[in-house]
Write an enzyme that holds these catalytic residues in place. Structure first.
Site, PDB file in Angstrom:
ATOM      1  N   GLU A   1      30.281 -33.854  62.732  1.00 55.35           N
ATOM      2  CA  GLU A   1      31.403 -33.096  62.178  1.00 55.35           C
ATOM      3  C   GLU A   1      32.734 -33.368  62.857  1.00 55.35           C
ATOM      4  O   GLU A   1      33.795 -33.125  62.265  1.00 55.35           O
ATOM      5  CB  GLU A   1      31.117 -31.596  62.214  1.00 55.35           C
ATOM      6  CG  GLU A   1      31.111 -30.986  63.601  1.00 55.35           C
ATOM      7  CD  GLU A   1      30.903 -29.470  63.551  1.00 55.35           C
ATOM      8  OE1 GLU A   1      31.806 -28.746  63.982  1.00 55.35           O
ATOM      9  OE2 GLU A   1      29.837 -29.017  63.077  1.00 55.35           O
TER      10      GLU A   1
ATOM     11  N   ARG B   1      24.605 -25.277  65.553  1.00 54.85           N
ATOM     12  CA  ARG B   1      25.090 -26.587  65.984  1.00 54.85           C
ATOM     13  C   ARG B   1      24.472 -27.659  65.097  1.00 54.85           C
ATOM     14  O   ARG B   1      23.287 -27.606  64.780  1.00 54.85           O
ATOM     15  CB  ARG B   1      24.756 -26.851  67.461  1.00 54.85           C
ATOM     16  CG  ARG B   1      25.603 -26.075  68.452  1.00 54.85           C
ATOM     17  CD  ARG B   1      27.047 -26.567  68.452  1.00 54.85           C
ATOM     18  NE  ARG B   1      27.910 -25.818  69.360  1.00 54.85           N
ATOM     19  CZ  ARG B   1      28.667 -24.795  69.015  1.00 54.85           C
ATOM     20  NH1 ARG B   1      28.651 -24.356  67.764  1.00 54.85           N
ATOM     21  NH2 ARG B   1      29.439 -24.184  69.896  1.00 54.85           N
TER      22      ARG B   1
ATOM     23  N   HIS C   1      32.444 -25.362  59.353  1.00 55.38           N
ATOM     24  CA  HIS C   1      32.462 -24.634  60.623  1.00 55.38           C
ATOM     25  C   HIS C   1      33.384 -23.418  60.539  1.00 55.38           C
ATOM     26  O   HIS C   1      34.243 -23.197  61.409  1.00 55.38           O
ATOM     27  CB  HIS C   1      32.910 -25.561  61.764  1.00 55.38           C
ATOM     28  CG  HIS C   1      32.296 -25.182  63.085  1.00 55.38           C
ATOM     29  ND1 HIS C   1      31.632 -26.091  63.883  1.00 55.38           N
ATOM     30  CD2 HIS C   1      32.245 -24.001  63.751  1.00 55.38           C
ATOM     31  CE1 HIS C   1      31.207 -25.479  64.983  1.00 55.38           C
ATOM     32  NE2 HIS C   1      31.571 -24.207  64.920  1.00 55.38           N
TER      33      HIS C   1
END
Length: 340
Positions: free
Chosen positions: A271, A242, A303
């Site tokens: 993000e 994360r 990601h």
């Protein structure tokens, strides 16, 4: 219409969807749910898109705070299904308050994320991304591509859940010494040769530190100025967990000073404004990510660590099974999947 009678209990509204979401969820829709896909992020403004629907399916960057949950409850939504493991973007107390059930996919393919973390390590170390571009331009020089042997290096793992455990097995296979920190010692990993130690020892003794812990009040900014100061010079830091685990300003300073020798991030604290979008024709306003990407020893992926065929298959299957169990008031097979 807000009446419960108008609801379609088999209709699922998906937010933050990409083409591959549609492909996998349509392919594995064995229960015959009606699927409504929205490319937009779920937030207080986009809740209005939900019509006569009792289930919403969200992803890592959707905003599911109390304001959103209140509106979902007013629309008679009963279930919030996360198609991911992390749930720091959902206000669970608000879900309890408004009597909404919340489920997630606690484990889909730990190997997918663990292998991506190792791919980032190897890329940063051996500079294969730079070598690829160099050779395509007919430059066969090796200058600037010097790496190091992973064999014998000390790798630190912060968080030893399913992904951390899978990553430990990979690093042990490379002949690395592995130190780990978690609030609970994993005896199976100890038998494999992993040494559990304090968080400060991980910072002080490791050549490479990889983050595999959830984001919560205890772990937020676990990588910050004070922890970076404890680390070895030229340490490599990898984050596939994360974005909020890293204080961006602190790692930028660490990179500028040469304290951090390599940084690989598949996640980023801001993000939600960037990842999963094509911004190639836009002027990015986020100065921090632009600064990070300007360093030659920083690797950023958007990601994608979870992004394998096996993982997307499991995400679809587990999400549908979670929803079906909640609709029929059966127990969810994996207790960790039920959050509220």
């Amino acid at each position: 219409m807000n009446s419960a009678a108008s609801l379609n209990e088999n209709k699922i509204a998906f937010f933050s969807t990409q083409p591959y979401d549609k492909t996998f969820f349509n392919q594995y829709n064995e229960f015959g749910f009606e699927l409504d896909f929205f490319e937009t992020q779920l937030n207080p403004q986009t809740v209005t898109l939900i019509q006569e629907c009792s289930i919403v399916c969200v992803f890592v960057n959707d905003i599911v705070n109390e304001a959103v949950i209140k509106q979902l409850a007013e629309k008679n939504v009963k279930i919030i299904a996360l198609r991911c493991a992390g749930f720091n973007n959902v206000d669970l107390e608000a879900a309890k308050k408004y009597n909404l059930k919340v489920c997630r996919v606690p484990a889909y393919s730990p190997q997918a994320v663990a292998e991506h973390a190792m791919a980032m390590i190897l890329t940063l170390n051996r500079k294969t991304h730079k070598a690829y571009n160099r050779v395509r331009e007919q430059n066969f020089s090796l200058n600037g591509l010097l790496g190091f042997d992973l064999y014998g290096k000390t790798i630190g793992i912060i968080g030893t859940g399913n992904i951390g455990k899978a990553f430990a097995k990979i690093t042990l296979g490379f002949g690395c010494k592995v130190l780990a920190y978690d609030i609970v010692t994993n005896l199976e990993m100890e038998k494999d040769g992993v040494v559990f130690t304090t968080l400060n020892n991980v910072f002080k003794e490791c050549d490479i530190i990889s983050l595999h812990c959830p984001l919560n009040e205890q772990t937020k900014h676990v990588i910050k100025e004070e922890s970076i100061a404890l680390m070895k010079d030229h340490v490599m830091i990898i984050n596939t967990s994360r974005g909020g685990l890293i204080e961006t300003a602190a790692v930028i300073e660490g990179l500028k000073e040469g304290k951090i020798g390599y940084l690989g991030i598949d996640v980023y604290e801001q993000e939600e404004k960037l990842f999963f979008r094509d911004l190639s024709a836009d002027i990015i306003q986020d100065d921090a990510i632009q600064r990070l990407m300007s360093f030659p020893n920083v690797l950023v992926t958007a990601h994608q660590a979870f992004f394998t065929n096996e993982a997307l298959t499991q995400i679809a299957l587990v999400t549908f099974n979670n929803i079906k169990a909640l609709l029929t008031e059966h127990d969810i097979e994996n207790k960790a999947a039920l959050l509220v």
